[in-house]
Design a protein around this motif. Structure first.
Motif, PDB file in Angstrom:
ATOM      1  N   MET A 152     118.885 -22.538 -46.796  1.00  0.00           N
ATOM      2  CA  MET A 152     120.190 -23.132 -47.528  1.00  0.00           C
ATOM      3  C   MET A 152     120.865 -23.631 -46.356  1.00  0.00           C
ATOM      4  SD  MET A 152     119.861 -21.768 -50.899  1.00  0.00           S
ATOM      5  CE  MET A 152     121.479 -21.144 -51.250  1.00  0.00           C
ATOM      6  N   THR A 153     121.604 -24.816 -46.883  1.00  0.00           N
ATOM      7  CA  THR A 153     122.454 -25.191 -46.030  1.00  0.00           C
ATOM      8  C   THR A 153     123.897 -24.662 -46.277  1.00  0.00           C
ATOM      9  OG1 THR A 153     123.466 -26.911 -47.919  1.00  0.00           O
ATOM     10  CG2 THR A 153     121.707 -27.973 -46.489  1.00  0.00           C
ATOM     11  N   ARG A 154     124.183 -23.762 -46.920  1.00  0.00           N
ATOM     12  CA  ARG A 154     125.125 -22.754 -47.007  1.00  0.00           C
ATOM     13  C   ARG A 154     124.669 -21.643 -48.050  1.00  0.00           C
ATOM     14  NH1 ARG A 154     129.064 -23.012 -51.523  1.00  0.00           N
ATOM     15  NH2 ARG A 154     128.787 -24.490 -53.015  1.00  0.00           N
ATOM     16  N   SER A 155     125.081 -20.433 -47.625  1.00  0.00           N
ATOM     17  CA  SER A 155     124.830 -19.273 -48.364  1.00  0.00           C
ATOM     18  C   SER A 155     126.287 -18.582 -48.819  1.00  0.00           C
ATOM     19  CB  SER A 155     124.069 -18.366 -47.658  1.00  0.00           C
ATOM     20  OG  SER A 155     122.588 -18.848 -47.298  1.00  0.00           O
ATOM     21  N   ASP A 176     120.421 -27.631 -50.924  1.00  0.00           N
ATOM     22  CA  ASP A 176     121.695 -27.920 -50.451  1.00  0.00           C
ATOM     23  C   ASP A 176     122.728 -27.783 -51.661  1.00  0.00           C
ATOM     24  OD1 ASP A 176     123.813 -29.174 -49.178  1.00  0.00           O
ATOM     25  OD2 ASP A 176     123.243 -31.048 -50.022  1.00  0.00           O
ATOM     26  N   PRO A 177     123.057 -26.594 -51.895  1.00  0.00           N
ATOM     27  CA  PRO A 177     124.294 -26.540 -52.861  1.00  0.00           C
ATOM     28  C   PRO A 177     125.712 -27.216 -52.685  1.00  0.00           C
ATOM     29  CG  PRO A 177     123.484 -24.335 -52.015  1.00  0.00           C
ATOM     30  CD  PRO A 177     123.228 -25.172 -51.052  1.00  0.00           C
ATOM     31  N   GLY A 178     125.922 -28.043 -53.297  1.00  0.00           N
ATOM     32  CA  GLY A 178     126.904 -28.996 -53.078  1.00  0.00           C
ATOM     33  C   GLY A 178     128.318 -28.498 -53.016  1.00  0.00           C
ATOM     34  N   HIS A 179     129.286 -29.163 -52.231  1.00  0.00           N
ATOM     35  CA  HIS A 179     130.595 -28.634 -51.841  1.00  0.00           C
ATOM     36  C   HIS A 179     130.747 -27.495 -51.437  1.00  0.00           C
ATOM     37  CE1 HIS A 179     131.688 -32.204 -54.510  1.00  0.00           C
ATOM     38  NE2 HIS A 179     130.586 -31.963 -55.163  1.00  0.00           N
ATOM     39  N   GLY A 180     131.810 -26.779 -51.583  1.00  0.00           N
ATOM     40  CA  GLY A 180     132.185 -25.477 -50.695  1.00  0.00           C
ATOM     41  C   GLY A 180     133.450 -25.365 -50.305  1.00  0.00           C
ATOM     42  N   ALA A 181     133.874 -24.151 -50.148  1.00  0.00           N
ATOM     43  CA  ALA A 181     135.259 -23.858 -49.237  1.00  0.00           C
ATOM     44  C   ALA A 181     136.398 -24.825 -49.990  1.00  0.00           C
ATOM     45  CB  ALA A 181     135.305 -24.150 -47.798  1.00  0.00           C
ATOM     46  N   ASP A 229     130.795 -19.375 -49.507  1.00  0.00           N
ATOM     47  CA  ASP A 229     131.642 -20.409 -49.808  1.00  0.00           C
ATOM     48  C   ASP A 229     132.192 -21.101 -48.455  1.00  0.00           C
ATOM     49  OD1 ASP A 229     133.443 -21.992 -51.064  1.00  0.00           O
ATOM     50  OD2 ASP A 229     135.122 -20.457 -51.111  1.00  0.00           O
ATOM     51  N   THR A 230     131.382 -22.009 -47.838  1.00  0.00           N
ATOM     52  CA  THR A 230     131.927 -22.440 -46.659  1.00  0.00           C
ATOM     53  C   THR A 230     131.500 -24.259 -46.864  1.00  0.00           C
ATOM     54  OG1 THR A 230     129.428 -22.440 -45.865  1.00  0.00           O
ATOM     55  CG2 THR A 230     130.950 -20.599 -45.010  1.00  0.00           C
ATOM     56  N   PHE A 231     132.196 -24.807 -46.002  1.00  0.00           N
ATOM     57  CA  PHE A 231     132.103 -26.450 -46.001  1.00  0.00           C
ATOM     58  C   PHE A 231     131.191 -26.874 -44.971  1.00  0.00           C
ATOM     59  CE2 PHE A 231     133.605 -30.586 -44.758  1.00  0.00           C
ATOM     60  CZ  PHE A 231     133.705 -31.080 -46.104  1.00  0.00           C
ATOM     61  N   LEU A 232     130.271 -27.679 -45.322  1.00  0.00           N
ATOM     62  CA  LEU A 232     129.630 -28.716 -44.549  1.00  0.00           C
ATOM     63  C   LEU A 232     129.740 -30.241 -44.908  1.00  0.00           C
ATOM     64  CD1 LEU A 232     127.686 -26.035 -45.038  1.00  0.00           C
ATOM     65  CD2 LEU A 232     126.106 -27.377 -43.336  1.00  0.00           C
ATOM     66  N   SER A 233     129.793 -31.226 -43.847  1.00  0.00           N
ATOM     67  CA  SER A 233     129.933 -32.364 -44.126  1.00  0.00           C
ATOM     68  C   SER A 233     128.793 -32.943 -44.538  1.00  0.00           C
ATOM     69  CB  SER A 233     130.734 -33.329 -42.970  1.00  0.00           C
ATOM     70  OG  SER A 233     129.764 -33.060 -41.870  1.00  0.00           O
ATOM     71  N   LYS A 253     125.318 -20.351 -56.876  1.00  0.00           N
ATOM     72  CA  LYS A 253     124.489 -19.477 -57.777  1.00  0.00           C
ATOM     73  C   LYS A 253     123.147 -20.111 -58.159  1.00  0.00           C
ATOM     74  CE  LYS A 253     128.585 -17.480 -60.112  1.00  0.00           C
ATOM     75  NZ  LYS A 253     128.996 -17.107 -61.635  1.00  0.00           N
ATOM     76  N   VAL A 254     122.945 -21.243 -58.473  1.00  0.00           N
ATOM     77  CA  VAL A 254     121.715 -21.757 -58.884  1.00  0.00           C
ATOM     78  C   VAL A 254     120.969 -21.887 -57.529  1.00  0.00           C
ATOM     79  CG1 VAL A 254     120.781 -23.963 -59.535  1.00  0.00           C
ATOM     80  CG2 VAL A 254     122.496 -23.089 -60.763  1.00  0.00           C
ATOM     81  N   GLY A 255     121.395 -22.281 -56.412  1.00  0.00           N
ATOM     82  CA  GLY A 255     120.890 -22.458 -55.184  1.00  0.00           C
ATOM     83  C   GLY A 255     120.331 -21.132 -54.890  1.00  0.00           C
ATOM     84  N   LYS A 256     120.871 -20.036 -54.952  1.00  0.00           N
ATOM     85  CA  LYS A 256     120.371 -18.605 -54.690  1.00  0.00           C
ATOM     86  C   LYS A 256     119.272 -18.211 -55.504  1.00  0.00           C
ATOM     87  CE  LYS A 256     124.360 -16.841 -52.228  1.00  0.00           C
ATOM     88  NZ  LYS A 256     125.483 -15.631 -52.129  1.00  0.00           N
ATOM     89  N   LEU A 257     119.256 -18.569 -56.831  1.00  0.00           N
ATOM     90  CA  LEU A 257     118.267 -18.240 -57.604  1.00  0.00           C
ATOM     91  C   LEU A 257     116.996 -18.848 -57.101  1.00  0.00           C
ATOM     92  CD1 LEU A 257     120.388 -18.302 -61.004  1.00  0.00           C
ATOM     93  CD2 LEU A 257     119.335 -16.290 -59.945  1.00  0.00           C
TER      94      LEU A 257
END
Length: 561
Positions: free
Chosen positions: A427-430, A386-391, A432-436, A409-413
């Motif tokens: 991944m919760t996001r792959s 879960d890479p934090g934040h986004g968009a 630059d998108t936003f999820l609550s 970047k770290v999440g993809k690695l």
């Protein structure tokens, strides 16, 4: 010129030394709120948000924490805290509040929003001291914290069980806003300014929330026989005579007991659960034999031999029901205990088909740590990153570098490393998108996650704050022990490999880890606000080290048998 430069250096050093991580505020202006006070952070937190103000006396700003809070003061603070100060002021009439005044503007909004009610005679009593019960009701309405009293969330404050604000105060308790005073809420006591600051800060920010304590409750399954000398026994919705009657049992009925709270037994019904008073039961099999009663076999497991198979499951909770089929309505055929190992025959969604000795059944996969006995320990494990934040939510930032970019970047690695090991990583996001926060936890549940790692970057007003910290939650996550274990492995790897200051493994109620029931952790890699940490966060070599550390932490967690 040298004197001026030296003075500037001294001032800078003084400023850095005086900054304490977690206790730095833009406006620490109250002379009577010192750092040793329980409410120091909370008062300054809400003061920085311009929710509460002090009193200026002879050029000195005071908070007067011991003063009682009035209804008018509370109305204004709640309206601002809930960000409702810009809604149109309703045209309401009060006998004791003059239209057109600031007091009227806030009170009319507070009443229209349901925080307070006017008296039946049309007065508001703005200068009357506020009682704790009124405050609790208003706060729960403002932040939508009402909570129905249930078997999962019983009323823990003894003087509120039949109170008109019971559900509202119950919501405050389970949100970590109040723990009461010696088991009581004291609704008729007046509220001080410092007490209100504590309540309000906890409602607004999980950082200040209290840990939630549930009643001591066991979950060892056994069968009991009703012993009432012929009378019926009420089954209630709560462990209290105040609970609604949901069923009735006859003398000599046999019931399955799955938990205990005080004198009350939690039993299984055909369509749910309920509570009976344990004083009117005896454990089946220990009473005087009766030819007319058939006592079911107690569902326990004898001492198990060594468990074999390619996939082993280790029970992670005190008691885990093994059922005849996959489903909570299926009969319980055995009770597994903490640390017990079982052979996992197959997995289907959240259910695991298992074998213990010669018995085959089904358990919730959520409460098993799945351990590969062959090949890579990560193979086939479902891991959510879960890479934090986004968009539009960049997170912390410095010099045009944002948290959302670093965490992705770290999440993809990490993702690449896990996939290479054979893990089913999602991944919760792959991009630059936003999820609550809710969407992130629901995403994990929808994908039948087995572990959850949320990746973040820290920041503080004090630029001296630096290092790595990893969080788990024990307030509501049933797998808190497993979460702490995973957090420890990841923390130790990052500290060692990236040469980070060790800020420790910490227990906190962050949404994405407290609303998961699997091994779930939140990693704060480093402080973007610190010069040394910032260099690492903007270095591709160190991002690789962070990713490798998280990966190795997961390897070590799944290697621990």
């Amino acid at each position: 010129m040298k004197t001026i430069k030296w003075a500037a250096v001294v001032m800078m050093i003084f400023t850095l030394v005086s900054m304490v991580p977690g206790k730095s505020f833009a406006k620490t202006q109250f002379t009577d709120v010192t750092t040793d006070k329980e409410y120091y952070e909370q008062v300054n937190y809400i003061a920085d948000l311009d929710i509460i103000k002090g009193y200026l006396e002879n050029g000195v700003s005071k908070f007067k924490p011991g003063n009682n809070l009035t209804r008018a003061q509370a109305a204004k603070m709640l309206v601002i805290a809930a960000k409702k100060q810009n809604i149109p002021a309703p045209s309401l009439q009060f006998k004791d509040v003059k239209p057109g005044t600031e007091q009227y503007e806030y009170i009319s909004r507070a009443v229209s929003l349901g925080y307070f009610k006017a008296e039946s005679n049309g007065s508001f009593k703005p200068n009357e001291n506020l009682k704790r019960g009124e405050m609790g009701n208003a706060l729960a309405v403002a932040f939508n914290l009402s909570e129905k009293i249930s078997t999962e969330k019983p009323m823990m404050l003894t003087d509120m069980k039949s109170h008109q604000y019971a559900e509202r105060i119950n919501g405050l308790y389970y949100a970590g806003v109040t723990k009461g005073d010696a088991g009581k809420f004291l609704p008729n006591d007046f509220l001080t300014r410092s007490q209100f600051s504590l309540f309000l800060a906890r409602a607004m920010n999980d950082k200040y929330a209290l840990p939630v304590k549930l009643p001591d409750q066991t979950s060892s399954t056994y069968f009991a026989r009703v012993a009432t000398s012929g009378e019926t026994l009420n089954v209630r919705s709560l462990p209290s005579v105040n609970g609604n009657i949901v069923a009735q049992l006859n003398n000599k009925d046999i019931v399955e007991v799955v938990g205990k709270t005080g004198d009350w037994l939690l039993i299984l019904l055909d369509d749910g659960e309920g509570y009976i008073n344990g004083k009117y039961t005896v454990e089946a099999g220990t009473e005087t034999p009766d030819d007319n009663v058939v006592t079911p076999e107690k569902p326990t497991i004898p001492e198990e031999p060594s468990v074999t198979g390619d996939l082993i499951g280790k029970v992670t909770v005190k008691s885990l029901n093994m059922r005849q089929a996959a489903g909570t309505s299926s009969p319980v055929i055995a009770a597994l205990t903490l640390g017990q190992k079982v052979e996992v025959l197959s997995l289907d969604g959240n259910w695991a088909k298992i074998r213990v000795n010669s018995k085959t059944g089904f358990v919730s996969k959520t409460y098993l740590k799945l351990l590969n006995q062959k090949g890579n320990p990560l193979a086939n494990r479902i891991i959510i990153l879960d890479p934090g934040h986004g968009a539009h939510d960049p997170g912390a930032s410095k010099n045009k570098v944002s948290e959302k970019t670093i965490t992705l970047k770290v999440g993809k690695l990490v993702e690449a490393k896990l996939k290479k090991a054979g893990a089913k990583v999602i991944m919760t996001r792959s991009n630059d998108t936003f999820l609550s926060l809710e969407q992130r936890t629901e995403f994990a549940k929808k994908n039948f996650a087995e572990t959850f790692v949320s990746i973040h970057v820290n920041s503080a007003a004090a630029t001296s704050a630096k290092g790595t910290e990893t969080y788990f939650d024990s307030s509501s996550n049933a797998n808190s022990v497993e979460s702490k274990s995973l957090a420890t492995y990841i923390q130790n790897n990052i500290v060692k490999r990236a040469n980070m200051v060790n800020r420790g493994v910490k227990d906190n109620r962050f949404y994405v880890i407290k609303n998961n029931n699997i091994a779930a952790v939140l990693v704060e890699l480093a402080f973007i606000s610190n010069a040394d940490d910032f260099k690492k966060l903007t270095s591709d070599a160190y991002l690789e080290i962070y990713a490798e550390s998280i990966y190795q932490g997961l390897v070590q967690y799944y290697s621990a048998q």
